[in-house]
Design a protein around this motif. Structure first.
Motif, PDB file in Angstrom:
ATOM      1  N   PHE A  23      48.213  19.993 -42.182  1.00 42.96           N
ATOM      2  CA  PHE A  23      47.332  19.347 -40.954  1.00 42.96           C
ATOM      3  C   PHE A  23      46.389  20.508 -40.416  1.00 42.96           C
ATOM      4  O   PHE A  23      45.274  20.218 -40.130  1.00 42.96           O
ATOM      5  CB  PHE A  23      48.216  18.544 -40.117  1.00 42.96           C
ATOM      6  N   ARG A  39      42.692  19.413 -41.066  1.00 43.71           N
ATOM      7  CA  ARG A  39      41.966  18.695 -39.908  1.00 43.71           C
ATOM      8  C   ARG A  39      40.489  19.319 -39.540  1.00 43.71           C
ATOM      9  O   ARG A  39      39.772  18.890 -38.818  1.00 43.71           O
ATOM     10  CB  ARG A  39      42.765  18.881 -38.668  1.00 43.71           C
ATOM     11  N   THR A  54      48.080  13.317 -43.335  1.00 39.75           N
ATOM     12  CA  THR A  54      48.493  14.496 -44.027  1.00 39.75           C
ATOM     13  C   THR A  54      49.763  14.125 -44.975  1.00 39.75           C
ATOM     14  O   THR A  54      50.103  14.664 -45.868  1.00 39.75           O
ATOM     15  CB  THR A  54      48.585  15.738 -43.052  1.00 39.75           C
ATOM     16  N   ALA A  55      50.898  13.618 -44.118  1.00 43.74           N
ATOM     17  CA  ALA A  55      51.914  13.227 -44.898  1.00 43.74           C
ATOM     18  C   ALA A  55      51.895  12.371 -46.082  1.00 43.74           C
ATOM     19  O   ALA A  55      52.343  12.485 -47.107  1.00 43.74           O
ATOM     20  CB  ALA A  55      52.889  12.498 -43.832  1.00 43.74           C
ATOM     21  N   VAL A  96      53.828  19.476 -43.492  1.00 41.64           N
ATOM     22  CA  VAL A  96      52.693  18.556 -42.783  1.00 41.64           C
ATOM     23  C   VAL A  96      52.214  19.288 -41.643  1.00 41.64           C
ATOM     24  O   VAL A  96      51.090  19.324 -41.693  1.00 41.64           O
ATOM     25  CB  VAL A  96      53.492  17.286 -42.299  1.00 41.64           C
ATOM     26  N   PRO A  97      52.711  20.047 -40.641  1.00 41.65           N
ATOM     27  CA  PRO A  97      51.872  20.834 -39.502  1.00 41.65           C
ATOM     28  C   PRO A  97      50.817  21.860 -40.241  1.00 41.65           C
ATOM     29  O   PRO A  97      50.006  21.821 -39.653  1.00 41.65           O
ATOM     30  CB  PRO A  97      52.969  21.223 -38.622  1.00 41.65           C
ATOM     31  N   HIS A 115      41.329  15.468 -42.146  1.00 36.42           N
ATOM     32  CA  HIS A 115      42.653  14.678 -41.755  1.00 36.42           C
ATOM     33  C   HIS A 115      42.359  14.406 -40.399  1.00 36.42           C
ATOM     34  O   HIS A 115      42.241  14.897 -39.700  1.00 36.42           O
ATOM     35  CB  HIS A 115      43.862  15.431 -42.196  1.00 36.42           C
ATOM     36  N   ASP A 170      44.885  12.960 -38.594  1.00 36.68           N
ATOM     37  CA  ASP A 170      46.130  12.958 -37.960  1.00 36.68           C
ATOM     38  C   ASP A 170      47.297  13.412 -38.871  1.00 36.68           C
ATOM     39  O   ASP A 170      47.076  13.136 -40.217  1.00 36.68           O
ATOM     40  CB  ASP A 170      46.605  11.561 -37.175  1.00 36.68           C
ATOM     41  N   PRO A 171      48.587  13.895 -38.224  1.00 35.06           N
ATOM     42  CA  PRO A 171      49.482  14.378 -39.247  1.00 35.06           C
ATOM     43  C   PRO A 171      50.131  13.229 -40.239  1.00 35.06           C
ATOM     44  O   PRO A 171      50.690  13.632 -41.376  1.00 35.06           O
ATOM     45  CB  PRO A 171      50.656  14.763 -38.266  1.00 35.06           C
ATOM     46  N   ASP A 172      50.089  11.835 -39.698  1.00 40.77           N
ATOM     47  CA  ASP A 172      50.529  10.997 -40.567  1.00 40.77           C
ATOM     48  C   ASP A 172      49.700  10.843 -41.933  1.00 40.77           C
ATOM     49  O   ASP A 172      50.225  10.451 -43.115  1.00 40.77           O
ATOM     50  CB  ASP A 172      50.403   9.521 -40.031  1.00 40.77           C
TER      51      ASP A 172
END
Length: 193
Positions: free
Chosen positions: A31, A35, A54-55, A27-28, A48, A50-52
């Motif tokens: 992202f 992003r 992306t998850a 995910v990081p 994207h 935020d990371p959520d």
């Protein structure tokens, strides 16, 4: 069949590019790529936030791998290509950073099954042949995972680079996707293989 049980679950190119199934721990890295508004130049609304997000974006890709044993790969490049990139999350990723995603997945188009090709990379990793590496591997495994099924690349009409890469790999530009006014479709028919 699990991704580790198939030969296309982990592919290392001669240039050091690694294709492997995406993991939750990616995910990081995903992202960091997704992003960037420059990565979504033709689809700014898809950037994207935020990371959520992306998850959630990765979840169906991971589910496709779990169900079918193939799908969109995490694409990792040697860290020298993108020194500011996020290191690969897998212990076997060595000195590579996650540069984007690409591969093939099942898709339905006008009621018929196709394999959809996807590729999207960090700006720093673009122009290095990553899309062609993904396309070549996708063409190679397509008849093994879905015999007789066409492969398509769907992109925005303004994305001339994505279209050019697909055409050089033998995909034929069929114009706008049926029922769409904003998606260009290129197809490689199963009989090409």
């Amino acid at each position: 069949m699990t991704p580790s049980g198939v030969r296309w679950g982990r592919i290392t190119d001669a240039s050091g590019v690694l294709l492997r199934p995406p993991a939750d721990a990616d995910v990081p890295g995903v992202f960091a790529v997704h992003r960037d508004p420059a990565v979504y130049r033709h689809d700014p609304q898809e950037t994207h936030p935020d990371p959520d997000h992306t998850a959630r974006f990765l979840a169906p890709m991971r589910a496709h791998w779990a169900e079918h044993g193939f799908g969109y790969w995490a694409v990792l490049v040697p860290s020298a290509v993108w020194p500011d990139g996020v290191a690969g999350a897998d212990s076997d990723d060595a000195d590579r950073v996650l540069a984007g995603l690409g591969g093939i997945q099942h898709h339905t188009l006008a009621g018929r099954p196709v394999l959809n090709v996807y590729y999207r990379f960090a700006r720093a990793a673009q122009g290095r042949g990553l899309a062609r590496i993904v396309l070549d591997r996708a063409i190679e495994i397509a008849p093994l995972v879905a015999t007789g099924v066409d492969i398509v690349v769907r992109t925005r009409p303004a994305s001339t680079v994505a279209r050019h890469v697909a055409e050089r790999a033998g995909f034929i530009d069929e114009g706008l996707e049926p029922g769409s006014t904003d998606m260009q479709m290129l197809r490689r028919r199963a009989w090409h293989r």
